[in-house]
Enzyme design. Structure first.
Site, mmCIF file in Angstrom:
data_model
loop_
_atom_site.group_PDB
_atom_site.id
_atom_site.type_symbol
_atom_site.label_atom_id
_atom_site.label_comp_id
_atom_site.label_asym_id
_atom_site.label_seq_id
_atom_site.Cartn_x
_atom_site.Cartn_y
_atom_site.Cartn_z
ATOM 1 N N CYS A 164 -36.828 -69.742 -4.868
ATOM 2 C CA CYS A 164 -39.185 -69.681 -5.054
ATOM 3 C C CYS A 164 -38.376 -71.936 -5.314
ATOM 4 C CB CYS A 164 -38.762 -69.527 -6.327
ATOM 5 S SG CYS A 164 -38.845 -67.817 -5.989
ATOM 6 N N THR A 184 -41.834 -64.238 -16.499
ATOM 7 C CA THR A 184 -40.820 -63.588 -16.423
ATOM 8 C C THR A 184 -40.698 -64.243 -18.122
ATOM 9 O OG1 THR A 184 -39.352 -64.472 -15.666
ATOM 10 C CG2 THR A 184 -39.985 -63.172 -13.510
ATOM 11 N N ALA A 232 -37.663 -64.511 -19.544
ATOM 12 C CA ALA A 232 -36.296 -65.485 -19.077
ATOM 13 C C ALA A 232 -36.864 -66.650 -19.073
ATOM 14 C CB ALA A 232 -35.007 -64.894 -18.501
ATOM 15 N N GLU A 270 -37.447 -72.114 -19.248
ATOM 16 C CA GLU A 270 -38.513 -74.328 -19.030
ATOM 17 C C GLU A 270 -39.308 -74.771 -19.861
ATOM 18 O OE1 GLU A 270 -40.934 -74.524 -14.556
ATOM 19 O OE2 GLU A 270 -41.220 -72.934 -15.818
ATOM 20 N N LYS A 289 -49.835 -69.753 -11.463
ATOM 21 C CA LYS A 289 -49.291 -68.574 -10.890
ATOM 22 C C LYS A 289 -50.232 -67.343 -11.118
ATOM 23 C CE LYS A 289 -44.579 -69.516 -9.438
ATOM 24 N NZ LYS A 289 -44.425 -71.244 -10.023
ATOM 25 N N HIS A 300 -47.185 -65.593 -7.493
ATOM 26 C CA HIS A 300 -45.664 -66.216 -7.199
ATOM 27 C C HIS A 300 -45.442 -66.285 -5.507
ATOM 28 C CE1 HIS A 300 -42.272 -68.373 -7.577
ATOM 29 N NE2 HIS A 300 -41.037 -66.965 -8.355
#
Length: 421
Positions: free
Chosen positions: A176, A320, A322, A327, A345, A350
């Site tokens: 990604c 998500t 996590a 981040e 997004k 995505h």
């Protein structure tokens, strides 16, 4: 803990900034840079998110799809015979970017032009189709076009052939983060003097039942089948996974002296690039965020930019649980609380290997317009997210420097520093 590591350029050397002179976008939020920008800002048409017949019966049976442009009408039926859909979208975006840059492929020095395009999966849908053909109809019915249509370099080679490029034509596949790494690679090529112009970014189209079924098993994608448009919710308390999208985002990057000599309009500069590996997990980011932190600090050092100068971040922001927390915590640690953060997004989906290309292009437009697009569907901000995430409406700002961050399966991290022209 701050990861060690010097900047990418030699100590004492002046930072190098590549000129961004052209933008090409094909997204579910709109085709064309201006349409995609309006879509990302929430002032254009609603993004195209649809249930797909080929995904019927899966917990996630919907995707963001490009519906406002037909490659057959743009490229012609004959040109499509050896191009999978991700390559088709790349060619459309490349043509727009080159035209936007005011370049004429019939007269440029084609040996000094390069193409670098990232993709995570290449022509996966055609591979799925041909696997079924082999199983159900036998080897004699398998298409001889399998290799050229499915290889990850298909977009790069198709764009090079369409534009008549004779310089390096490269494919990048770092999951990604592919599109971001492609632009970073272009920046390095220009700095090294290997070329004068690079068409760089990412392209992806994975209408693949097999891939989405696997993502469902991983619990990586949202299962809000009853309301697909509201399913992707970066930084929201109720986020439960990403929604796959298709698209392409390409930039024309030039050596500054080349752009100046031909009187090109410069939209922004790619001033710094950093990349790193988590060396942690095939599917999960380093929980401490040290890998993406290393990439970001390297990009800042490469650009000769201090953290206080960064006014905007287009985050990876996948929706998500996590990724978003890891981040955001890293961004606060490195940049503080002042930058305006967004994830686009929710408007594009995505787009996997194309995400970095699309989102870097939107970051260029944010610098140009001094406007940060909102994070869509952010109705209940997660109180654990420690950064200033723009929600509901686009927010005006005054910033000369912005950052794009990307994380990919396998621990592939990348960051770009962009500056206002």
């Amino acid at each position: 803990m701050t990861p060690p590591g010097p900047g990418a350029h030699r100590p004492g050397a002046a930072p190098f900034a590549a000129a961004v002179t052209g933008i090409g976008l094909v997204t579910a939020a709109g085709t064309g840079a201006e349409a995609a920008w309006r879509g990302a800002c929430g002032t254009g048409a609603a993004p195209s998110v649809h249930h797909l017949d080929e995904l019927a019966g899966l917990p996630c049976d919907f995707m963001y799809t490009v519906t406002d442009t037909d490659p057959r009408g743009v490229l012609g039926v004959g040109a499509l015979r050896l191009m999978d859909r991700f390559s088709q979208l790349a060619v459309i975006a490349a043509r727009e970017a080159v035209a936007d840059a005011g370049l004429d492929p019939t007269v440029w020095d084609s040996g000094r032009v390069a193409v670098v395009i990232g993709s995570a999966h290449g022509g996966l849908p055609f591979y799925d189709e041909q696997h079924t053909t082999l199983a159900e109809r036998g080897a004699r019915r398998v298409s001889p076009k399998l290799a050229p249509l499915t290889v990850v370099n298909g977009a790069a080679s198709s764009v090079a052939m369409d534009l008549g490029v004779h310089g390096p034509s490269l494919a990048v596949s770092t999951a990604c983060s592919s599109g971001t790494v492609a632009i970073g690679t272009a920046h390095q090529m220009l700095r090294a003097g290997a070329c004068d112009v690079v068409v760089a970014g990412g392209a992806e189209s994975v209408r693949s039942r097999l891939l989405i079924a696997s993502a469902c098993q991983m619990r990586a994608v949202s299962t809000r089948r009853d309301d697909p448009l509201a399913a992707c919710r970066p930084f929201d308390t109720l986020r439960d996974g990403f929604v796959v999208g298709e698209g392409a985002g390409l930039l024309v990057l030039e050596r500054p002296e080349h752009a100046c000599a031909r009187g090109a309009t410069v939209r922004a500069h790619v001033a710094g690039y950093g990349a790193s590996s988590d060396a942690y997990s095939a599917v999960a980011p380093d929980p401490g965020g040290l890998g993406i932190e290393r990439a970001l600090r390297t990009a800042l050092a490469d650009a000769g930019v201090g953290a206080a100068e960064v006014g905007h971040v287009n985050a990876h922001g996948t929706s998500t649980v996590a990724n978003d927390l890891i981040e955001a915590t890293m961004l606060r640690r490195v940049l503080g609380e002042h930058p305006l953060v967004t994830s686009t997004k929710a408007m594009t989906g995505h787009t996997l290997g194309a995400a970095g290309g699309i989102e870097t292009a939107l970051t260029v437009l944010a610098l140009r317009h001094q406007l940060v697009p909102p994070t869509g569907n952010l109705d209940a901000p997660d109180p654990a997210i420690p950064v200033d995430v723009v929600s509901k409406e686009a927010r005006r700002g005054a910033f000369d420097c912005a950052v794009k961050t990307s994380l990919g399966f396998g621990g592939h991290n990348a960051a770009l520093v962009l500056t206002r022209a």
